[in-house]
Design a protein around this motif. Structure first.
Motif, PDB file in Angstrom:
ATOM      1  N   ARG A  46      -1.386   0.179-100.023  1.00 17.58           N
ATOM      2  CA  ARG A  46      -2.411   0.101-101.060  1.00 17.58           C
ATOM      3  C   ARG A  46      -3.632  -0.676-100.571  1.00 17.58           C
ATOM      4  O   ARG A  46      -4.776  -0.290-100.831  1.00 17.58           O
ATOM      5  CB  ARG A  46      -1.839  -0.571-102.315  1.00 17.58           C
ATOM      6  CG  ARG A  46      -0.840   0.286-103.092  1.00 17.58           C
ATOM      7  CD  ARG A  46      -0.293  -0.494-104.287  1.00 17.58           C
ATOM      8  NE  ARG A  46       0.698   0.265-105.028  1.00 17.58           N
ATOM      9  CZ  ARG A  46       0.423   1.043-106.075  1.00 17.58           C
ATOM     10  NH1 ARG A  46      -0.832   1.161-106.481  1.00 17.58           N
ATOM     11  NH2 ARG A  46       1.385   1.687-106.694  1.00 17.58           N
ATOM     12  N   GLU A  47      -3.396  -1.781 -99.886  1.00 15.02           N
ATOM     13  CA  GLU A  47      -4.508  -2.588 -99.384  1.00 15.02           C
ATOM     14  C   GLU A  47      -5.273  -1.855 -98.291  1.00 15.02           C
ATOM     15  O   GLU A  47      -6.499  -1.977 -98.200  1.00 15.02           O
ATOM     16  CB  GLU A  47      -3.978  -3.930 -98.873  1.00 15.02           C
ATOM     17  CG  GLU A  47      -3.464  -4.829 -99.986  1.00 15.02           C
ATOM     18  CD  GLU A  47      -2.769  -6.079 -99.481  1.00 15.02           C
ATOM     19  OE1 GLU A  47      -2.462  -6.957-100.313  1.00 15.02           O
ATOM     20  OE2 GLU A  47      -2.523  -6.184 -98.260  1.00 15.02           O
ATOM     21  N   VAL A 150       1.738  -4.929-106.518  1.00 15.36           N
ATOM     22  CA  VAL A 150       1.110  -4.618-107.794  1.00 15.36           C
ATOM     23  C   VAL A 150       2.198  -4.621-108.862  1.00 15.36           C
ATOM     24  O   VAL A 150       3.342  -4.223-108.613  1.00 15.36           O
ATOM     25  CB  VAL A 150       0.390  -3.254-107.732  1.00 15.36           C
ATOM     26  CG1 VAL A 150       1.360  -2.118-107.435  1.00 15.36           C
ATOM     27  CG2 VAL A 150      -0.366  -2.967-109.019  1.00 15.36           C
ATOM     28  N   LYS A 158      -2.769  -3.764-115.201  1.00 14.21           N
ATOM     29  CA  LYS A 158      -2.400  -3.739-113.782  1.00 14.21           C
ATOM     30  C   LYS A 158      -2.803  -5.060-113.139  1.00 14.21           C
ATOM     31  O   LYS A 158      -3.959  -5.487-113.248  1.00 14.21           O
ATOM     32  CB  LYS A 158      -3.097  -2.574-113.074  1.00 14.21           C
ATOM     33  CG  LYS A 158      -2.853  -2.517-111.575  1.00 14.21           C
ATOM     34  CD  LYS A 158      -3.661  -1.388-110.940  1.00 14.21           C
ATOM     35  CE  LYS A 158      -3.517  -1.356-109.428  1.00 14.21           C
ATOM     36  NZ  LYS A 158      -4.336  -0.288-108.813  1.00 14.21           N
ATOM     37  N   GLU A 160      -2.771  -7.201-109.466  1.00 12.74           N
ATOM     38  CA  GLU A 160      -2.555  -7.168-108.024  1.00 12.74           C
ATOM     39  C   GLU A 160      -2.140  -8.550-107.541  1.00 12.74           C
ATOM     40  O   GLU A 160      -2.668  -9.567-107.990  1.00 12.74           O
ATOM     41  CB  GLU A 160      -3.826  -6.708-107.308  1.00 12.74           C
ATOM     42  CG  GLU A 160      -4.189  -5.264-107.623  1.00 12.74           C
ATOM     43  CD  GLU A 160      -5.425  -4.785-106.883  1.00 12.74           C
ATOM     44  OE1 GLU A 160      -6.088  -5.626-106.233  1.00 12.74           O
ATOM     45  OE2 GLU A 160      -5.742  -3.581-106.951  1.00 12.74           O
TER      46      GLU A 160
END
Length: 463
Positions: A46-47, A150, A158, A160
């Motif tokens: 994701r990052e 997450v 949401k 993070e």
């Protein structure tokens, strides 16, 4: 003709980059500063996608719209579920004449939290993990770990998480036995030195302040802190993807600073070099399709892995724009499956076959086939594909070498190439030789990283 002259004419030896291009050590060092930043900012898939989108948008890329008209040089990207990404620069030739695909993966071995991870035992709060990808479990004990991921709260918010990367952040750790008490453990096989259910991460040791009538006060303290920082409750772990990754920063290795040491270089080294080559191409002859994909380390499964159809659907949309048959587009395309290979390690030479291994400092490695033992789960690139890719490298002055993943019966592994080949696309693996692959801290030569970037650059520009 003397024997020496004939030997030079007929023989072949892969050159050392530092000897052939001594001036490139400085260039490679400058290039790798951005690479180290990419590694530090992208420790999860994701990052990596988030960082890649930032780089692409800064370079003028726009979100792909299948109904929009694009011309040569236009740049677009598409994101798949925040875990995979495709970037394209439109070429001067129609898609029906083929695409130039380049696929790298951005997932790396790690420790994932189980859905119900948090427990207390004998005064410590711990997290149960399930390792992801092929790891040597003993390497992950007594390593400083950071928490990334997450979580979706009950109200749909949401959140993070990135804890352990900033100066002053707390870190986490899997414990191990002291040598004085490890007699039984020492009798285990190395692969079993630390077992999967022993990869438990220490997350707390202090009880909640008002712990009267509380059965698990240390666990409660951890829950209270998670709630304060992230709004989480224990139930929210089930709605989360949280990964424990090494807290190391990417650093230079050796007095000569010729190598990079970092977590996750398999395969973010190919992801970064492919992305930089994609960004740098202007009006290529063939339309480029640069893929940063997920789940390679566990078989390219799921809807963000290359064994799904998301890349096929994207290519279908490119074909539809021009009224082309996507099957014709695929059949005329060429792909680099951009993944690393195991660099020859003289300390463990028996695991390799030296004549057919790749070496640090000799350039990017073309891996004709992967798989295990009898080439199972492999793509085996044809002579025609090898000739085409080698011509592109040679014409651009790129230093390349060939390599197998160790000796024939020593093991092996697969890449995304087998799934690309299943689309009827010509494909071969090309990437960076890596030392200590899949360990929490891997090594790569800066010159190899730089020549992999030059290889991708040449691939995108070739006619």
């Amino acid at each position: 003709m003397t024997g020496k002259e004939l030997q030079e004419k007929l023989g072949w030896k892969f050159p050392d980059i530092a000897e052939k291009y001594p001036e490139q050590a400085e260039e490679a060092g400058r290039f790798c500063e951005g690479y180290k930043e990419f590694l530090n900012e992208g420790k999860t898939e994701r990052e990596c996608v988030k960082k890649a989108v930032s780089m692409l948008e800064e370079a003028g890329y726009r979100l792909f719209n299948r109904r929009e008209t694009y011309g040569p040089g236009d740049k677009v990207y598409m994101v798949n579920r925040d875990k995979a990404l495709i970037a394209t620069t439109f070429g001067t030739k129609p898609a029906s004449e083929g695409l130039r695909l380049n696929g790298a993966h951005i997932d790396s071995p790690r420790l994932d939290l189980k859905p119900n991870p948090l427990y207390e035992k004998d005064g410590l709060a711990l997290l149960k993990t399930h390792y992801y990808g092929g790891i040597r479990k003993y390497q992950w004990s007594t390593v400083p770990l950071a928490m990334h991921g997450v979580v979706y709260l009950e109200d749909g918010t949401k959140v993070e998480i990135s804890l352990g990367e900033k100066e002053g952040d707390p870190l986490f750790c899997v414990t191990d036995l002291l040598p004085h008490l490890a007699g039984e453990q020492n009798g285990r096989k190395l692969s079993d030195g630390i077992r999967g259910e022993e990869l438990n991460v220490v997350i707390g040791s202090l009880p909640y302040e008002d712990s009267k009538d509380v059965k698990e006060a240390v666990k409660l303290k951890v829950l209270a802190l998670l709630n304060r920082y992230y709004g989480m409750t224990e139930k929210d772990f089930i709605r989360a993807e949280i990964e424990m990754v090494p807290a190391y920063k990417a650093v230079d290795i050796g007095l000569d600073r010729g190598m990079i040491g970092a977590y996750g270089q398999d395969d973010r080294v190919c992801a970064y070099t492919a992305l930089q080559a994609e960004i740098g191409v202007r009006e290529p002859v063939y339309t480029t399709v640069t893929i940063l994909t997920d789940k390679e380390e566990i078989g390219s499964v799921g809807n963000t892995g290359l064994n799904s159809d998301y890349v096929l659907h994207y290519i279908q949309m490119l074909a539809e724009r021009e009224g082309a048959d996507f099957k014709e587009v695929l059949a005329h395309s060429l792909c680099l499956s951009s993944d690393v290979n195991a660099a020859y390690d003289p300390t463990f030479s028996s695991a390799y076959e030296s004549r057919n291994s790749c070496y640090a400092g000799k350039g990017c490695v073309l891996t004709k086939y992967t798989g295990a033992r009898g080439k199972s789960s492999s793509n085996d690139a044809s002579a025609e594909v090898m000739a085409q890719v080698i011509r592109i490298m040679d014409d651009a002055g790129v230093c390349w070498q060939t390599g197998e993943l160790g000796a024939v019966d020593a093991g092996g592994g697969g890449t995304i190439a087998q799934f690309v080949a299943g689309l009827n696309v010509d494909v071969v693996d090309l990437g960076v030789p890596i030392l200590s692959m899949h360990a929490p801290f891997e090594l790569a030569s800066k010159l190899d990283v730089y020549h992999t970037y030059l290889a991708f650059q040449a691939f995108y520009r070739a006619d």
